[in-house]
Design an enzyme around this catalytic site. Sequence first.
Site, short mmCIF file in Angstrom:
data_model
loop_
_atom_site.label_atom_id
_atom_site.label_comp_id
_atom_site.label_asym_id
_atom_site.label_seq_id
_atom_site.Cartn_x
_atom_site.Cartn_y
_atom_site.Cartn_z
N ARG A 124 0.84 -1.21 0.00
CA ARG A 124 0.00 0.00 0.00
C ARG A 124 0.88 1.25 0.00
O ARG A 124 0.57 2.23 -0.69
CB ARG A 124 -0.92 -0.01 1.22
CG ARG A 124 -1.94 1.12 1.22
CD ARG A 124 -3.09 0.82 2.17
NE ARG A 124 -4.08 1.88 2.12
CZ ARG A 124 -4.23 2.83 3.04
NH1 ARG A 124 -3.45 2.82 4.11
NH2 ARG A 124 -5.15 3.76 2.92
N HIS A 126 -5.59 -6.48 -2.53
CA HIS A 126 -6.46 -6.55 -1.34
C HIS A 126 -6.81 -7.99 -0.98
O HIS A 126 -7.70 -8.24 -0.17
CB HIS A 126 -7.73 -5.74 -1.57
CG HIS A 126 -7.51 -4.26 -1.52
ND1 HIS A 126 -8.45 -3.35 -1.94
CD2 HIS A 126 -6.44 -3.53 -1.09
CE1 HIS A 126 -7.98 -2.12 -1.78
NE2 HIS A 126 -6.76 -2.21 -1.27
#
Length: 365
Positions: free
Chosen positions: A69, A201
Amino acid sequence: MALLLSSSFHQLVVVVAASLMALFLISCNAQQLTPTFYSPTCPSVTNIIRQVLVNASATDPRIGASLIRLHFHDCFVNGCDASVLLDNSATILSEKQALPNNNSLRGFEVIDLMKSRVEASCPGVVSCADILTIASEESVALAGGPSWAVPLGRLDSLTANRSLANSALPPPFFTVPQLKAAFAAVGLNTTVDLVALSGAHTFGRAQCGGFVDRLYNFSGSGNPDPTLNATYLNTLRQLCPRNGNASVLANLDRATPNAFDSRYFSNLQTREGLLQSDQELFSTAGEDTVAIVNRFSANQTAFFQSFVASMIRMGNIAPPPGSRGEIRRNCRVVNAASTLITTTATDGSAESGLGYETTPLASSI
């Protein structure tokens, strides 16, 4: 005679320094990212980063997802230049306090440790941007996902851009058209890149605050998101009650939260995507993302192959033309702009005053 020699020596040093700087600028302007960039100067860089990551993962299983991320949030703001790692200073407004990042991004201390270990082995050679890129690949591989040869040779930015971070990073409530616009703005394609990179994710966590509106007041309707599986909705409501603690964590993938696999896409098919922006990829009728979700759910190899290609494309996002960069010694701060070089005159006395820029500066890669 001593004064004449000293003056000549100074002139010689200035000429040599200017020549070296010119050569550095030319080499940086012409350099291309390549997996072998550090082979002659820091061949152990990947092993050093991997070991730090392995140790960190032993006590923090979500660190790999956090580092990916960080890389994503770095590359979407003026390219992959480690601007996201810079702290506030007298001249820099850190991206860490941008709305999508504040109290959300994590893993900075692990990057700091990686940098310190790399500096101990190869001082002044490896950029923070490359360390973050390598760490992302190693995070995927360590979690059971694919590995790949990471193109290297990035420079670290001299500044940050908080305002762009506020506008360029897609939030978890974006629709597919909004997601496509965000990806197109940085030069990524709006089909496979969008779906494959969203597949990151498949591991990690998200705070209740990032999706709680889906549970109680979707789009201001006073009702939950109709695309949410009813059983999953009840589970999430128990974890994230109305007006509860927004920082409570939920697994992005309820089945295999620490593994990098294709389960993320299967979750979307059963309407168990945690974030709205994820579920939209499958639940938005007529969008070309639906077929890609189905393909990746049925074929994990296809997902892995596309993910690698998309990660390389994202990692190739360059800073704006004309940008200058350096190899930071500390990932949190820009190096000093110049260094005062002390020379020794022929009479043995120390003479200073010959200052020239020693921080590596160059146009964007």
